[in-house]
Design an enzyme around this catalytic site. Structure first.
Site, PDB file in Angstrom:
ATOM      1  N   LYS A 151       0.713  -1.119   0.154  1.00  0.00           N
ATOM      2  CA  LYS A 151       0.221   0.505   0.073  1.00  0.00           C
ATOM      3  C   LYS A 151       0.414   1.412   0.234  1.00  0.00           C
ATOM      4  O   LYS A 151       1.570   1.443   0.723  1.00  0.00           O
ATOM      5  CB  LYS A 151      -0.666   0.020   1.163  1.00  0.00           C
ATOM      6  CG  LYS A 151      -1.783   1.387   1.702  1.00  0.00           C
ATOM      7  CD  LYS A 151      -2.775   0.775   2.964  1.00  0.00           C
ATOM      8  CE  LYS A 151      -2.277   2.177   3.405  1.00  0.00           C
ATOM      9  NZ  LYS A 151      -2.467   3.770   2.957  1.00  0.00           N
ATOM     10  N   GLY A 156       7.571   5.314   7.696  1.00  0.00           N
ATOM     11  CA  GLY A 156       6.117   5.884   8.172  1.00  0.00           C
ATOM     12  C   GLY A 156       6.420   7.046   9.318  1.00  0.00           C
ATOM     13  O   GLY A 156       7.435   6.808   9.739  1.00  0.00           O
ATOM     14  N   THR A 159       6.524   7.978  13.932  1.00  0.00           N
ATOM     15  CA  THR A 159       7.219   6.874  14.680  1.00  0.00           C
ATOM     16  C   THR A 159       5.454   6.327  15.522  1.00  0.00           C
ATOM     17  O   THR A 159       5.115   5.526  15.967  1.00  0.00           O
ATOM     18  CB  THR A 159       7.795   7.617  16.174  1.00  0.00           C
ATOM     19  OG1 THR A 159       9.056   7.913  14.573  1.00  0.00           O
ATOM     20  CG2 THR A 159       8.168   6.995  16.841  1.00  0.00           C
ATOM     21  N   THR A 216       2.377   5.988  14.089  1.00  0.00           N
ATOM     22  CA  THR A 216       1.510   4.972  13.095  1.00  0.00           C
ATOM     23  C   THR A 216       2.214   3.421  13.364  1.00  0.00           C
ATOM     24  O   THR A 216       2.158   2.924  13.542  1.00  0.00           O
ATOM     25  CB  THR A 216       2.295   5.186  11.824  1.00  0.00           C
ATOM     26  OG1 THR A 216       1.261   6.788  11.503  1.00  0.00           O
ATOM     27  CG2 THR A 216       1.096   4.308  11.145  1.00  0.00           C
ATOM     28  N   GLU A 236      10.705   1.437   9.506  1.00  0.00           N
ATOM     29  CA  GLU A 236      11.688   2.521   9.386  1.00  0.00           C
ATOM     30  C   GLU A 236      10.640   3.705   9.753  1.00  0.00           C
ATOM     31  O   GLU A 236       9.905   4.357   9.059  1.00  0.00           O
ATOM     32  CB  GLU A 236      11.901   2.654   8.402  1.00  0.00           C
ATOM     33  CG  GLU A 236      12.576   1.717   7.711  1.00  0.00           C
ATOM     34  CD  GLU A 236      13.832   1.776   8.421  1.00  0.00           C
ATOM     35  OE1 GLU A 236      14.259   2.328   8.958  1.00  0.00           O
ATOM     36  OE2 GLU A 236      14.587   0.251   8.275  1.00  0.00           O
ATOM     37  N   CYS A 262      12.842  11.108   5.982  1.00  0.00           N
ATOM     38  CA  CYS A 262      13.382  11.533   7.149  1.00  0.00           C
ATOM     39  C   CYS A 262      14.709  11.640   7.575  1.00  0.00           C
ATOM     40  O   CYS A 262      15.108  11.361   8.304  1.00  0.00           O
ATOM     41  CB  CYS A 262      12.958  10.122   7.070  1.00  0.00           C
ATOM     42  SG  CYS A 262      13.676   8.808   6.215  1.00  0.00           S
ATOM     43  N   GLU A 280       9.208  15.594  15.566  1.00  0.00           N
ATOM     44  CA  GLU A 280       9.919  16.142  13.897  1.00  0.00           C
ATOM     45  C   GLU A 280       9.038  17.115  13.235  1.00  0.00           C
ATOM     46  O   GLU A 280       7.758  16.841  13.423  1.00  0.00           O
ATOM     47  CB  GLU A 280       9.737  14.202  13.524  1.00  0.00           C
ATOM     48  CG  GLU A 280      10.565  14.819  11.924  1.00  0.00           C
ATOM     49  CD  GLU A 280      10.172  12.588  11.346  1.00  0.00           C
ATOM     50  OE1 GLU A 280       8.727  12.720  11.538  1.00  0.00           O
ATOM     51  OE2 GLU A 280      10.706  12.252  10.448  1.00  0.00           O
TER      52      GLU A 280
HETATM   53  O1  TXE Z   1       2.319   9.357   7.819  1.00  0.00           O
HETATM   54  P1  TXE Z   1       2.419   8.153   8.399  1.00  0.00           P
HETATM   55  P2  TXE Z   1       1.753  10.781   8.330  1.00  0.00           P
HETATM   56  C1  TXE Z   1       6.453  11.608   9.857  1.00  0.00           C
HETATM   57  C2  TXE Z   1       6.655  12.548   9.777  1.00  0.00           C
HETATM   58  C3  TXE Z   1       4.628  13.019   9.553  1.00  0.00           C
HETATM   59  C4  TXE Z   1       4.001  12.368  10.701  1.00  0.00           C
HETATM   60  C5  TXE Z   1       2.796  11.693   9.809  1.00  0.00           C
HETATM   61  O2  TXE Z   1       6.711  13.402  10.985  1.00  0.00           O
HETATM   62  O3  TXE Z   1       4.427  14.553   9.922  1.00  0.00           O
HETATM   63  O4  TXE Z   1       5.121  11.142  10.310  1.00  0.00           O
HETATM   64  O5  TXE Z   1       3.061  11.975   8.280  1.00  0.00           O
HETATM   65  C6  TXE Z   1      -0.428   4.571   6.323  1.00  0.00           C
HETATM   66  N1  TXE Z   1      -1.937   0.327   9.907  1.00  0.00           N
HETATM   67  N2  TXE Z   1       6.860  10.575   8.504  1.00  0.00           N
HETATM   68  O6  TXE Z   1       0.314  10.847   8.559  1.00  0.00           O
HETATM   69  O7  TXE Z   1       0.610   8.675   9.056  1.00  0.00           O
HETATM   70  C7  TXE Z   1      -0.311   5.245   5.688  1.00  0.00           C
HETATM   71  O8  TXE Z   1      -1.576   5.124   5.379  1.00  0.00           O
HETATM   72  C8  TXE Z   1      -1.149   0.342   8.842  1.00  0.00           C
HETATM   73  C9  TXE Z   1       7.950   9.887   8.180  1.00  0.00           C
HETATM   74  O9  TXE Z   1       1.302  10.980   6.734  1.00  0.00           O
HETATM   75  O10 TXE Z   1       2.650   7.262   9.133  1.00  0.00           O
HETATM   76  C10 TXE Z   1       0.680   5.113   4.986  1.00  0.00           C
HETATM   77  O11 TXE Z   1       0.715   4.752   3.978  1.00  0.00           O
HETATM   78  N3  TXE Z   1      -0.999   1.601   8.085  1.00  0.00           N
HETATM   79  C11 TXE Z   1       8.573   8.991   7.650  1.00  0.00           C
HETATM   80  C12 TXE Z   1       1.971   5.502   5.585  1.00  0.00           C
HETATM   81  O12 TXE Z   1       1.430   4.108   7.047  1.00  0.00           O
HETATM   82  C13 TXE Z   1      -1.171   2.737   8.786  1.00  0.00           C
HETATM   83  C14 TXE Z   1       7.133   9.864   6.288  1.00  0.00           C
HETATM   84  C15 TXE Z   1       2.361   6.287   6.539  1.00  0.00           C
HETATM   85  O13 TXE Z   1       1.855   7.216   7.372  1.00  0.00           O
HETATM   86  C16 TXE Z   1      -2.098   3.266   9.837  1.00  0.00           C
HETATM   87  C17 TXE Z   1       6.626   9.725   6.509  1.00  0.00           C
HETATM   88  C18 TXE Z   1      -2.047   1.640  10.573  1.00  0.00           C
HETATM   89  N4  TXE Z   1      -3.300   2.310  11.412  1.00  0.00           N
HETATM   90  C19 TXE Z   1       6.206  10.171   7.231  1.00  0.00           C
HETATM   91  N5  TXE Z   1      -2.002   4.345   9.786  1.00  0.00           N
HETATM   92  C20 TXE Z   1       9.834   9.018   6.877  1.00  0.00           C
HETATM   93  N6  TXE Z   1      10.235   8.023   8.068  1.00  0.00           N
HETATM   94  O14 TXE Z   1      10.203   8.560   6.339  1.00  0.00           O
HETATM   95  C21 TXE Z   1      -1.077   5.198   8.206  1.00  0.00           C
HETATM   96  N7  TXE Z   1      -0.805   4.365   8.184  1.00  0.00           N
END
Ligand code: TXE
Length: 479
Positions: free
Chosen positions: A173, A226, A228, A230, A248, A282, A383
């Protein structure tokens, strides 16, 4: 309006519930396509297809699987411009960046793991003249790959390629915020006749689609990049079924600058490490720590150069900083800029939105430099993930190390010094999974990639990824 579809069992499918989500072009603030709002039934179909495809895919010879991965790599390469434009429109990043980095990197990810799998071997342990142990590495089965919006195809392929190479079948996904290149990837898989069910791409929201992908009992492992928070939710959901996890997560990376560095190289690289991809990587160095002796000069030069960065149309080749990925994220970044001011920070440049001509409804924030904040404040601890950096000073190496290590995160760090002893000593003592000395984001796909503390669990990259996606079995044979 264009509607993209799920790719399940080799077919393009609308979601069961016929529910759709709007997909925005952040540089103009308008919906330009719709994507499936997939729910449990769609995920179940995808997992069932992957389960069904597993025996045949995992029994293929390594060479055959490798050829499929190479064909995917070539399929993306042939449509590079289309992929790059789609990535740029979906994400807001400059098209030149997607053309130069994101899409070529997705091409290399498939190529790299196509080759790496042909070199993958396992250990044997001889017990003198008594017995021999050898390790068999078998694929896990169906695995879930969940990726974020900042480097959409780059990170999506970074997970899918090793998972497929090792013989697993995949349900993947992309972020609902940037789904388009994942959809184009499914078109490539169809074009090259990847066997049905080997890779299934399901679109939808994290708490729906992503959630079902992480709790399904036929999913044996989850590779996630994604936020932390999540990551923590996924870990809790996966724990009762003992799924293998690679997480990660976020970072709050220090960029430590000693006065004996190559100043010009440091300055131009620091502009990149601060604001590349609108600061939404990141690995960006969001906390700059500068030795007191060169602080005034650095602040003057850095601010002058950053103030000149061109913010605007991602499709303009002169643009340095494109649009922020989404409205909620844009608001989050602006709220952190406000917080920084409330915490007593001084904004040296930026600190506000801009509305470039022709993009008046777009989501643009000027690159922002903030000083006068202690490392303990929220701005320096949390972050932000946008075009925002703070700059702080240090006198001694000890002070620099203490400040560098003072957050809950530990993904990467950058160190600028010409002192070889210090470079080794400091790199060893930094709390980080990746340390760059006198460079930034110089990537070798063979190296372990990941963080410590709240930046994640496990490592990706090279043989680490091949090991993650396989289960070792020890076989002991008595002579
Ligand atoms: O990321 P999410 P978001 C950080 C950054 C950002 C924050 C939130 O600080 O502001 O995270 O970003 C899926 N079960 N990073 O809200 O939600 C979601 O659909 C399973 C750092 O956009 O973590 C997407 O595909 N999956 C980072 C993925 O998780 C779930 C890059 C990432 O989304 C889920 C992005 C759940 N319960 C954001 N909830 C990096 N380290 O590179 C969400 N998802």
């Amino acid at each position: 309006m264009k509607r993209i579809l799920n790719y399940i069992n080799g077919e393009f499918k609308a979601p069961h519930g016929n529910l759709w989500l709007d997909n925005y072009d952040p540089s103009v603030g308008e919906v330009y396509s719709q994507i499936p709002d997939s729910r449990e039934a769609d995920v179940s179909d995808a997992v069932a297809a992957a389960k069904n495809a597993f025996d045949a895919w995992s029994s293929l010879s390594t060479e055959k699987r490798s050829k499929y991965l190479l064909a995917i790599s070539e399929g993306i390469q042939k449509r590079l411009t289309e992929f790059a434009e789609a990535e740029s429109r979906d994400n807001g990043k400059p098209t030149w960046l997607a053309t130069k980095v994101d899409i070529p990197r997705a091409v290399s990810n498939f190529k790299f793991f196509a080759q790496a799998i042909t070199q993958f071997s396992s250990e044997s342990h001889a017990m003198g003249s008594m017995a021999i142990n050898y390790t068999l590495r078998k694929p896990l089965g169906v695995v879930s790959c969940i990726s974020p919006w900042n480097l959409p195809l780059y990170l999506f392929s970074w997970k899918i390629a090793p998972a497929l190479a090792t013989g697993n079948t995949v349900v993947a996904k992309p972020s609902e915020v940037t789904p388009m290149t994942a959809y184009l990837l499914s078109e490539v898989c169809k074009e090259i006749n990847l066997p049905p069910g080997v890779l299934n791409i399901v679109h939808g929201l994290g708490p729906n689609t992503g959630h079902f992908m992480s709790i399904h009992s036929d999913v044996k492992a989850i590779s996630f990049t994604g936020g932390t928070k999540t990551g923590s939710v996924i870990a809790q959901n996966a724990a009762p079924k003992f799924k293998k996890l690679s997480l990660e997560l976020g970072g709050k990376n220090p960029n430590i600058i000693f006065d004996d560095c190559d100043y010009e190289d440091m300055l131009s690289t620091t502009i990149r490490s601060s604001f590349a991809n609108q600061g939404q990587i990141c690995l960006c160095g969001s906390r700059i720590l500068v030795q007191e002796t060169i602080y005034e000069k650095f602040i003057k030069d850095f601010t002058a150069k950053v103030a000149k960065l061109k913010v605007g149309d991602p499709f303009d080749s002169k643009t340095n900083v494109g649009a922020i990925v989404s409205k909620p994220h844009y608001e989050k970044i602006l709220s952190y800029i406000k917080l920084a001011k409330d915490e007593g920070g001084t904004i040296l440049t930026g600190g506000k939105s801009v509305f470039p001509k022709g993009h008046e409804k777009g989501l643009f924030i000027r690159p922002t430099i903030i000083t006068d904040l202690p490392q303990t404040c929220r701005t320096n601890q949390e972050e932000i993930f946008g075009p925002v950096v703070t700059v702080d000073t240090f006198k001694t190496e000890e002070e620099a190390l203490e400040k560098a290590n003072c957050t809950e995160y530990g993904l990467s760090a950058t160190l600028w010094t010409s002192n070889l002893k210090r470079a080794h000593r400091f790199s060893r003592d930094l709390h980080a999974g990746i340390v760059w000395v006198n460079t930034w984001l110089l990537r070798d796909l063979r190296t372990p990639f990941g963080g410590v503390k709240n930046s994640g669990v496990g490592r990706e990259g090279g043989f680490e990824a091949l090991q993650f996606f396989t289960e070792p079995k020890n076989i002991c044979i008595k002579y």
